[in-house]
Design a protein around this motif. Structure first.
Motif, PDB file in Angstrom:
ATOM      1  N   LEU A   1       0.848  -1.191   0.000  1.00  0.00           N
ATOM      2  CA  LEU A   1       0.000   0.000   0.000  1.00  0.00           C
ATOM      3  C   LEU A   1       0.883   1.240   0.000  1.00  0.00           C
ATOM      4  N   PRO A   2       0.528   2.249  -0.791  1.00  0.00           N
ATOM      5  CA  PRO A   2       1.394   3.433  -0.896  1.00  0.00           C
ATOM      6  C   PRO A   2       1.318   4.310   0.344  1.00  0.00           C
ATOM      7  N   TYR A   3       2.465   4.768   0.805  1.00  0.00           N
ATOM      8  CA  TYR A   3       2.533   5.763   1.867  1.00  0.00           C
ATOM      9  C   TYR A   3       2.294   7.152   1.279  1.00  0.00           C
ATOM     10  N   ILE A   4       1.849   8.062   2.107  1.00  0.00           N
ATOM     11  CA  ILE A   4       1.834   9.460   1.720  1.00  0.00           C
ATOM     12  C   ILE A   4       3.233   9.976   2.008  1.00  0.00           C
ATOM     13  N   VAL A   5       3.894  10.481   0.975  1.00  0.00           N
ATOM     14  CA  VAL A   5       5.282  10.909   1.117  1.00  0.00           C
ATOM     15  C   VAL A   5       5.359  12.414   1.356  1.00  0.00           C
ATOM     16  N   PRO A   6       6.430  12.901   1.984  1.00  0.00           N
ATOM     17  CA  PRO A   6       6.569  14.335   2.223  1.00  0.00           C
ATOM     18  C   PRO A   6       6.476  15.129   0.914  1.00  0.00           C
ATOM     19  N   ASN A   7       5.863  16.269   0.991  1.00  0.00           N
ATOM     20  CA  ASN A   7       5.703  17.177  -0.150  1.00  0.00           C
ATOM     21  C   ASN A   7       4.878  16.595  -1.289  1.00  0.00           C
ATOM     22  N   GLN A   8       4.130  15.543  -1.028  1.00  0.00           N
ATOM     23  CA  GLN A   8       3.323  14.924  -2.079  1.00  0.00           C
ATOM     24  C   GLN A   8       2.085  15.771  -2.343  1.00  0.00           C
TER      25      GLN A   8
ATOM     26  N   ALA B   1       4.453  13.890  -6.299  1.00  0.00           N
ATOM     27  CA  ALA B   1       5.376  13.113  -5.473  1.00  0.00           C
ATOM     28  C   ALA B   1       6.586  13.933  -5.015  1.00  0.00           C
ATOM     29  N   GLY B   2       6.347  15.211  -4.740  1.00  0.00           N
ATOM     30  CA  GLY B   2       7.417  16.057  -4.231  1.00  0.00           C
ATOM     31  C   GLY B   2       8.259  16.735  -5.299  1.00  0.00           C
TER      32      GLY B   2
END
Length: 169
Positions: A11-18, A147-148
């Motif tokens: 499952l995809p994480y929410i990444v910083p600056n996304q 995705a940042g």
């Protein structure tokens, strides 16, 4: 799995600056909804049902053809047609499923008065650039997961119509 997905289900994480974090969150919620309180409607269908119901899951029969070819023994969950591999619990979205393209690098879209909104916007010439700023914005906000990464809209020297909803001084 990668540092951007969970170890067990991918499952995809929410990444910083996304950008568009809700897209990632909703994808995970749909996947979990298909897995929690797991039950299947059938285990012997040779093809997808003609009228799939949201939330229904089917174990794909052996030797199927058509849209389920190569999915023998997998679980088809009828919520945006995700497919869950029972051996790995890996979740896949079939081709044609509307998903945002995750950027892997910054990108520049070109807009020119001799461009065309049917172009991909990636080349700064008449055969590659977009015609309108609005189309560039629609592509960025409607089809990309930043995705940042940064997206730049490069404008050729000209006068352009204001994008929808833009403020004028």
């Amino acid at each position: 799995m990668s540092a951007e997905t969970t170890e067990l289900l991918g499952l995809p994480y929410i990444v910083p600056n996304q950008a568009q974090k809700h897209v990632t969150h909703n994808e995970v919620i749909r996947t979990l909804d298909a897995l929690v309180r797991f039950a299947v409607k059938s285990r012997d269908l040779a093809a997808p049902p003609a009228d799939p119901a949201l939330g229904r899951r089917h174990i794909v029969a052996d030797g199927v053809t058509g849209a389920w070819t190569g999915k023998d023994g997998q679980v088809a969950a009828w919520k945006h047609a995700i497919v869950i591999d029972p051996a790995t619990a890996r979740v896949a979205f079939p081709a044609g499923t509307p998903c945002r393209e995750p950027l892997t690098a910054s990108r520049t879209y070109c807009v020119r008065t001799d461009g065309d909104d049917a172009n991909d916007g990636l080349v700064n010439d008449a055969g590659g650039a977009f015609l309108t700023i609005q189309h560039a914005l629609d592509v960025i906000y409607g089809t990309l997961d930043l995705a940042g990464f940064n997206v730049t809209i490069q404008l050729a020297a000209a006068t352009y119509a204001a994008p929808k909803g833009s403020a004028r001084p």
